[in-house]
Design an enzyme around this catalytic site. Structure first.
Site, PDB file in Angstrom:
ATOM      1  CG  LEU A  37      -8.258  -5.068 -21.397  1.00  0.00           C
ATOM      2  CD1 LEU A  37      -8.465  -6.481 -20.896  1.00  0.00           C
ATOM      3  CD2 LEU A  37      -8.708  -4.969 -22.849  1.00  0.00           C
ATOM      4  CB  ALA A  64      -0.917   0.001   1.212  1.00  0.00           C
ATOM      5  CB  SER A  65       3.968   2.358   1.403  1.00  0.00           C
ATOM      6  OG  SER A  65       4.716   1.175   1.252  1.00  0.00           O
ATOM      7  N   GLY A  66       3.370   1.787  -2.001  1.00  0.00           N
ATOM      8  CA  GLY A  66       3.992   1.965  -3.335  1.00  0.00           C
ATOM      9  C   GLY A  66       3.234   2.962  -4.201  1.00  0.00           C
ATOM     10  CG  LEU A 122     -14.073   7.386 -41.956  1.00  0.00           C
ATOM     11  CD1 LEU A 122     -13.266   6.088 -41.928  1.00  0.00           C
ATOM     12  CD2 LEU A 122     -15.554   7.062 -42.154  1.00  0.00           C
ATOM     13  CE  LYS A 126      -4.685   3.654 -20.743  1.00  0.00           C
ATOM     14  NZ  LYS A 126      -4.357   4.913 -20.099  1.00  0.00           N
ATOM     15  CG  LEU A 147      -0.559   0.267  -8.939  1.00  0.00           C
ATOM     16  CD1 LEU A 147      -0.875   0.902 -10.285  1.00  0.00           C
ATOM     17  CD2 LEU A 147      -0.449  -1.254  -9.101  1.00  0.00           C
ATOM     18  CG  HIS A 152      -0.733  -2.090 -21.704  1.00  0.00           C
ATOM     19  ND1 HIS A 152      -1.379  -2.765 -20.714  1.00  0.00           N
ATOM     20  CD2 HIS A 152       0.186  -1.312 -21.080  1.00  0.00           C
ATOM     21  CE1 HIS A 152      -0.869  -2.419 -19.539  1.00  0.00           C
ATOM     22  NE2 HIS A 152       0.080  -1.539 -19.733  1.00  0.00           N
TER      23      HIS A 152
HETATM   24  C1  BG6 Z   1       2.275   0.462 -17.585  1.00  0.00           C
HETATM   25  C2  BG6 Z   1       3.711   0.307 -17.988  1.00  0.00           C
HETATM   26  O1  BG6 Z   1       1.607  -0.766 -17.643  1.00  0.00           O
HETATM   27  O2  BG6 Z   1       1.633   1.383 -18.464  1.00  0.00           O
HETATM   28  C3  BG6 Z   1       4.421   1.652 -18.019  1.00  0.00           C
HETATM   29  O3  BG6 Z   1       4.351  -0.541 -17.055  1.00  0.00           O
HETATM   30  C4  BG6 Z   1       3.657   2.643 -18.865  1.00  0.00           C
HETATM   31  O4  BG6 Z   1       5.743   1.513 -18.509  1.00  0.00           O
HETATM   32  C5  BG6 Z   1       2.199   2.678 -18.439  1.00  0.00           C
HETATM   33  O5  BG6 Z   1       4.252   3.913 -18.704  1.00  0.00           O
HETATM   34  C6  BG6 Z   1       1.383   3.565 -19.354  1.00  0.00           C
HETATM   35  O6  BG6 Z   1       0.082   3.678 -18.861  1.00  0.00           O
HETATM   36  P1  BG6 Z   1      -0.813   4.919 -19.269  1.00  0.00           P
HETATM   37  O7  BG6 Z   1      -2.131   4.599 -18.690  1.00  0.00           O
HETATM   38  O8  BG6 Z   1      -0.155   6.122 -18.658  1.00  0.00           O
HETATM   39  O9  BG6 Z   1      -0.791   5.000 -20.752  1.00  0.00           O
END
Ligand code: BG6
Length: 494
Positions: A192, A18-20, A393, A194, A22, A252
Site C-alpha cells: 500500500l 532490530a537485528s533482523g 493503454l 508503493k 527487515l 498484497h
Molecule cells: C513480502 C513477502 O511481503 O513481500 C515476500 O513476504 C516477498 O515473500 C516480498 O518477496 C516482495 O516485496 P517487494 O516489495 O520486493 O515486491
C-alpha cells in the site's frame, strides 16, 4: 497519501527485533531517508531492541551498511547526515518477554526524551507474530503502552502475517487489543506504500475518463499478476508455514484488488477510504477449490544456473505441500462487477519479477473495422507497479499509409520519463504516515477479517485434503493448469 496529519514535536522510535533483516534493510534505511528529507522532528531517537548482544557502536555499524545517500548526494554531506542519524540510534539487549529488559529500554528512551514536550512513542514489531502477545504484555507491564494525553502517545506497527486463517488472526487481534487500542495499532502492508498502488485512487477518481467505463459493461476481466524469479532466499522456514496464499495473496494482491474494485470514498478521510475497501472485500465470495490452482517449483536450469526445487531448499520438509504458486479467480458480487472474473496470480521461482494490474476491456461491439483487418484487439489498461513503474493503454490505431490497416499501439506513461526525483520506498511513505498518525494506508481490523474470510475456507480445504500442488520448473510460467483456469474464464494468459 497526502500527509495532512501533523508531525509530532518529539519522537522515540523503537524497533523490536532490530537485528533482523527487515529492520536493518528496510526500516532503518527508511527512517534515515526521512531524516535526510527533514521529515523527522528535531527531537527524535531510534532504539533497537533485540536478543543479540551488541553495543550501540556495533549496532550503528550494522545499520550503516544499508543506509544510502539517495537524498543527500555528495560524500561529505552524506557522511554528515549519517553521523548525526546514527548518533541518535541506540541499542538495548533484551529478551522479548522480560519486563526488566523493557524497563532498561524505557530508561534509554527517557534519557533522550525532552521532559517539556509531548513525545510520540512508536514501537515497530519487526518480529514473528507468535511473539506479539508476549511483547505487548511486557510493554504494558513496563508502562510503555499507554497514551498519556499531553505527555506521550503510543503507536505500534505490526507486520503480516496476521495469523494463518480467520480464527488465528482474530486470536492475534484479541491478544493485541488487550494492551493496544485499534487507533494505536497500525497493521502494515508495504504494497500500500508503493507509489503506483497509491496512484490507483488518483487514477480512478481524479480523472474523468476511467470511472464511466469502470464496470461490468465495459470491462471483461481484471488480472493482477505477481511474480518473482527467486526462491525463498533463506526464508524457507517461515515460508513453509505460510505459503504463497498467505505470504502475498491474502494481503498484497487482495489490497490491490480492493483499490481497483472499490467504490469512490466519500472523501480522503482514512475511515472513509477503509469503509469502501471493507465493503468491496465483503462483496467477494470465498474462494473454492474450483476457483484455484496451486503449484510448487521444481529444480531446473534457469538463466544458465541450476536452481533447487522448493523441496530441495534448506528447511523445507521433503513432503511439503506448501504452494509457491497460486492463481485464483475471485468474483465481486455487486452491481458494478457481477459476473466479472478477477484473476489473481502469484508465484515464486517464475521467469520474471513483476507486479502488474491488467484491466481488459470488452471488444467494440459490431466493430466496422472487423471486416477490413484481423479482429481488432480490445483495449487494455496496464498498471505497472514494478519494475518500470508506469501506466499504459493499448489502443487500435491506423497504420500510416494508403491502405486501412489497424495496429495495436500503446499510450505509455513511464514514471521514470515523466517524473524527476526519487520515488520513495514504500517503507518511507508508510513510516511517515505512522509518525503523522495517518491511517489511510493501514489495514483496519474489520478489513483483515474480510480478507481472511475470502481465503480461509480454501486454505483449510487445501490443507485438510492434502491437495498436492502442481509442479512447475523453476524459471517457467507456473503450472499448466493455471492456463486452463484462465481459459475457463475466457482470460488470455499473460
Ligand atoms: C513480502 C513477502 O511481503 O513481500 C515476500 O513476504 C516477498 O515473500 C516480498 O518477496 C516482495 O516485496 P517487494 O516489495 O520486493 O515486491
Amino acid at each position: 497519501m497526502e500527509h495532512t496529519m501533523s508531525t509530532p514535536s518529539a519522537l522515540s522510535i523503537v524497533v523490536i527485533g532490530a537485528s533482523g533483516d527487515l529492520a536493518v534493510k528496510k526500516i532503518f534505511p527508511a527512517l534515515f531517508a526521512l531524516y535526510c528529507r527533514k521529515l523527522l522532528p528535531e527531537s527524535f531517537t531510534c532504539h533497537g531492541f533485540a536478543r543479540s548482544p551488541m553495543s550501540d557502536e556495533q549496532f550503528r555499524n550494522l545499520l550503516k551498511e544499508h543506509l544510502t545517500c539517495r537524498y543527500t548526494p555528495g560524500e561529505t554531506a552524506c557522511r554528515q547526515y549519517m553521523d548525526v542519524f546514527l548518533n541518535r540510534c541506540f541499542y538495548t539487549i533484551g529478551r522479548y518477554d522480560s519486563v526488566d529488559d523493557y524497563q532498561n529500554l524505557k530508561a534509554a528512551m527517557e534519557k533522550h526524551e525532552p521532559a517539556s514536550m509531548q513525545v510520540t512513542r512508536l514501537f515497530y514489531f519487526s518480529i514473528p507474530p507468535f511473539l506479539f502477545g508476549e511483547v505487548a504484555k511486557s510493554l504494558h507491564a513496563a508502562k510503555l503502552s499507554e497514551d498519556h494525553p499531553g505527555k506521550n502517545a503510543c503507536r505500534i506497527v505490526v507486520e503480516k502475517p496476521f495469523g494463518r486463517d480467520r480464527s488465528s488472526s482474530d486470536a492475534l487481534t484479541r491478544e493485541l487489543s488487550r494492551v493496544f487500542t485499534e487507533p494505536q495499532t497500525y497493521r502494515i502492508d508495504h504494497y500500500l506504500g508503493k507509489e503506483v498502488v497509491q496512484n490507483l485512487m488518483v487514477l480512478r477518481f481524479a480523472n474523468l475518463i476511467f470511472e464511466p467505463l469502470w464496470n461490468r459493461n465495459n470491462i471483461a476481466h481484471v488480472h493482477i499478476y505477481w511474480s518473482e524469479d527467486i526462491g525463498t532466499e533463506g526464508r524457507a522456514g517461515y515460508f513453509d508455514k505460510y505459503g504463497i496464499l498467505r505470504d502475498v495473496m491474502q494481503n498484497h494482491l487482495l489490497q490491490m484488488l480492493a483499490l481497483v474494485a472499490m467504490e469512490e470514498p466519500l472523501n480522503l478521510n482514512p475511515e472513509s477510504v477503509r469503509n469502501e475497501k471493507v465493503k468491496v472485500l465483503r462483496a467477494i465470495s470465498p474462494v473454492t477449490l474450483d476457483d484455484i490452482v496451486v503449484g510448487q517449483y521444481t529444480a531446473a536450469e534457469y538463466q544458465g544456473k541450476q536452481h533447487n526445487g522448493y523441496l530441495g531448499e534448506d528447511g523445507v520438509p521433503a513432503d511439503s505441500i506448501t504452494p509457491t504458486y497460486a492463481a485464483a479467480v475471485l468474483k465481486v458480487h455487486n452491481r458494478r462487477w457481477d459476473g466479472i472474473p478477477f484473476l489473481i496470480s502469484a508465484g515464486k521461482g517464475l521467469h520474471d519479477r513483476k507486479t502488474e494490474i491488467h484491466i481488459a476491456f470488452r471488444h467494440v461491439p459490431a466493430n466496422i473495422f472487423a471486416a477490413s483487418t484481423s479482429i481488432p484487439a480490445a483495449n487494455e489498461l496496464l498498471i505497472r507497479v514494478q519494475p518500470d513503474a508506469g501506466i499504459s493503454l493499448n489502443i487500435m490505431t491506423k497504420v500510416p499509409g494508403l491502405r486501412v490497416a489497424l495496429r495495436e499501439t500503446e499510450l505509455n506513461l513511464s514514471y521514470a520519463a515523466a517524473f524527476t526525483g526519487e520515488i520513495p520506498d514504500a517503507y518511507e511513505s508508510l513510516l511517515l504516515d505512522v509518525i503523522q498518525g495517518d491511517k489511510s494506508l493501514f489495514i483496519r481490523a474489520d478489513e483483515l477479517e474480510a480478507a481472511w474470510d475470502i481465503f480461509t475456507p480454501v486454505l483449510h480445504d487445501l490443507e485438510s485434503c492434502t491437495i498436492p500442488p502442481q509442479p512447475y520448473p523453476f524459471g517457467g510460467h507456473g503450472p499448466k493448469s493455471a492456463l486452463a483456469l484462465a481459459a475457463l474464464h475466457e482470460i488470455t494468459p499473460l
